[in-house]
Design a protein around this motif. Structure first.
Motif, PDB file in Angstrom:
ATOM      1  N   LEU A 243      11.115  38.020 104.140  1.00 27.15           N
ATOM      2  CA  LEU A 243      10.477  36.850 103.033  1.00 27.15           C
ATOM      3  C   LEU A 243       9.337  37.394 102.476  1.00 27.15           C
ATOM      4  N   ASP A 244       8.833  36.699 101.501  1.00 24.69           N
ATOM      5  CA  ASP A 244       7.840  37.029 100.596  1.00 24.69           C
ATOM      6  C   ASP A 244       6.692  36.230 101.758  1.00 24.69           C
ATOM      7  N   ALA A 245       5.210  36.491 101.213  1.00 25.72           N
ATOM      8  CA  ALA A 245       4.102  35.936 102.168  1.00 25.72           C
ATOM      9  C   ALA A 245       4.083  34.563 101.826  1.00 25.72           C
ATOM     10  N   SER A 246       4.320  33.860 100.645  1.00 23.78           N
ATOM     11  CA  SER A 246       4.009  32.547 100.597  1.00 23.78           C
ATOM     12  C   SER A 246       5.192  31.662 101.285  1.00 23.78           C
ATOM     13  N   ALA A 247       6.514  32.327 101.239  1.00 20.63           N
ATOM     14  CA  ALA A 247       7.423  31.763 102.135  1.00 20.63           C
ATOM     15  C   ALA A 247       7.178  31.873 103.691  1.00 20.63           C
ATOM     16  N   GLN A 248       6.839  32.708 104.072  1.00 18.20           N
ATOM     17  CA  GLN A 248       6.403  32.979 105.412  1.00 18.20           C
ATOM     18  C   GLN A 248       5.214  31.825 105.992  1.00 18.20           C
ATOM     19  N   ALA A 249       4.402  31.939 104.981  1.00 10.66           N
ATOM     20  CA  ALA A 249       3.131  31.010 105.338  1.00 10.66           C
ATOM     21  C   ALA A 249       3.744  29.318 105.178  1.00 10.66           C
ATOM     22  N   TRP A 250       4.615  29.024 104.482  1.00  9.80           N
ATOM     23  CA  TRP A 250       5.151  27.757 104.111  1.00  9.80           C
ATOM     24  C   TRP A 250       5.830  27.214 105.719  1.00  9.80           C
ATOM     25  N   LEU A 251       6.995  28.248 105.925  1.00  4.95           N
ATOM     26  CA  LEU A 251       7.869  28.156 106.919  1.00  4.95           C
ATOM     27  C   LEU A 251       6.989  28.087 108.583  1.00  4.95           C
ATOM     28  N   ASP A 252       5.897  28.834 108.497  1.00  2.00           N
ATOM     29  CA  ASP A 252       4.714  28.767 109.725  1.00  2.00           C
ATOM     30  C   ASP A 252       4.235  27.355 109.951  1.00  2.00           C
ATOM     31  N   GLU A 253       3.891  26.897 108.607  1.00  2.00           N
ATOM     32  CA  GLU A 253       3.148  25.596 108.624  1.00  2.00           C
ATOM     33  C   GLU A 253       3.422  24.752 107.507  1.00  2.00           C
ATOM     34  N   PRO A 254       4.443  24.145 107.517  1.00  2.00           N
ATOM     35  CA  PRO A 254       4.825  23.241 106.154  1.00  2.00           C
ATOM     36  C   PRO A 254       3.754  22.358 106.096  1.00  2.00           C
ATOM     37  N   ASP A 255       3.463  21.841 104.959  1.00  2.00           N
ATOM     38  CA  ASP A 255       2.476  20.750 104.562  1.00  2.00           C
ATOM     39  C   ASP A 255       2.958  19.424 105.107  1.00  2.00           C
ATOM     40  N   LYS A 256       2.404  19.065 106.134  1.00  2.00           N
ATOM     41  CA  LYS A 256       3.203  17.939 106.818  1.00  2.00           C
ATOM     42  C   LYS A 256       3.039  16.664 105.742  1.00  2.00           C
TER      43      LYS A 256
END
Length: 381
Positions: free
Chosen positions: A49-62
């Motif tokens: 996945l691209d970096a933004s998708a990785q970042a989101w899946l690692d820590e979704p905005d609760k």
């Protein structure tokens, strides 16, 4: 998995950058419809996945997901997923069908036969008058009028339908909690209260230019036919008409003066094969067979054994009149107006199935749809 946990996973997936409806549908098919498994697989293979998708899946905005869940918890709000039985089947045949829709209002309206009315935002007085006339007549004939809540033709069509005490569907290019243009806030509230707001975009999503062609494909996809009233040669309404034609739906256009720039788009459509119409009755006559076919498809999709005349063994052996479910519905209807919710109680059928059956009876001249979502058996039925 609880319903809230599943909704949370869907919201995380829908907000994953770069995934999109097509990607989500593909991954869900591979995961046999399990949204939790989709997220697990994406996290296991995050390097793809691209970096933004990785970042989101690692820590979704609760906070964002919590706000989404809070919006969905309000009365009349829903996330309708394509894996659910009452997801409109007419959207499955379009290019890039949505994976889910955010709804506010009466979700069962998506299963009614719809006609899209679209046209210029800067419509003339005559154009808006035509939109109101067509919308009112189509609504009173039993069709749900669908449009995009824009200024001009869209707003006139929504308003006329509501003024006739009939429901209307607005497909919008923002999140379901926002209104664009802002001047249509009161109209949006009326649609929400007496019809349905539909959005492919999560709450809080602001208007963007690229959202509106995406909205237009849903308008065209939901509708059995699209009517264009006043459109310039560069109008977005022509995109909706083109998409309708690509989806094998009917396209209708109202002609105008050769001196009116807003008639040129309609004239081009007519030259390209759209049907020139001067009255709503021409549209109704053209779309009744498609409406009956949609009713039959919905009955089958919702595991309702009754189908339309000419479709399946029960209809072939005697039509809907030989079907005990239809006869029971007519019996409990009586000759006094009855609300759909009351019919659900009397018959034990779900609202979506009853809507399909009532549509068939209305098209057969046995039932009349009344203001306020009520139905009445006609004297000779």
């Amino acid at each position: 998995m609880s319903e809230e946990a599943e909704l949370r996973d869907w919201l995380v997936a829908l907000r994953t950058p770069g995934l999109g409806s097509a990607g989500l549908r593909e991954r869900l098919a591979a995961a046999q419809g399990c949204i939790g498994e989709v997220l697990s697989q994406m996290r296991r293979h995050a390097s793809a996945l691209d970096a933004s998708a990785q970042a989101w899946l690692d820590e979704p905005d609760k906070e964002r997901i919590a706000a989404d869940l809070a919006w969905l918890a309000a009365p009349g709000h829903r996330l309708l997923r394509y894996t659910e039985a009452d997801f409109p089947p007419q959207l499955e045949t379009i290019s890039q069908p949505p994976a889910a829709l955010f709804l506010s209002g009466d979700a069962s309206l998506l299963l009614h036969p719809q006609v899209a009315i679209v046209g210029a935002r800067s419509a003339s007085t005559a154009g808006k008058t035509n939109a109101r006339t067509f919308a009112r007549s189509l609504a009173l004939a039993g069709f749900v009028v669908t449009s995009g809540l824009a200024d001009g033709i869209d707003a006139a069509a929504h308003e006329a339908t509501l003024d006739a005490d009939r429901p209307t569907i607005a497909v919008i290019g923002t999140g379901p909690d926002l209104v664009y243009p802002r001047k249509n806030r009161e109209l949006s509230s009326r649609v929400e209260a007496h019809g349905l707001l539909v959005s492919e975009f999560p709450p809080g999503t602001a208007a963007r230019a690229d959202h509106f062609p995406r909205r237009n494909r849903i308008i065209a996809g939901l509708s059995l036919g699209t009517l264009v009233i006043e459109a310039g040669l560069q109008s977005g309404s022509l995109i909706t008409a083109r998409l309708a034609a690509e989806h094998a739906r009917e396209v209708f256009a109202v002609p105008g003066s050769i001196h009116n720039p807003l008639a040129r788009g309609c004239h081009r459509l007519i030259r390209d094969g759209a049907r020139l119409v001067e009255s709503a009755s021409e549209i109704v006559e053209s779309l009744v067979p498609a409406a009956r076919a949609l009713g039959a498809e919905l009955a089958q999709r919702l595991e309702q054994p009754t189908v339309a005349p000419g479709k399946g063994t029960r209809a072939a052996s005697g039509g809907w009149r030989a079907d005990p479910d239809y006869q029971r519905l007519l019996d409990v209807l009586g000759h006094d107006p009855v609300a759909l919710d009351e019919l659900v109680t009397r018959t034990g059928q779900v609202a979506a199935v009853l809507s399909s059956m009532l549509l068939m009876l209305e098209l057969e001249g046995c039932v009349e749809g009344l203001p306020g979502g009520r139905y009445q058996r006609l004297p000779d039925a």
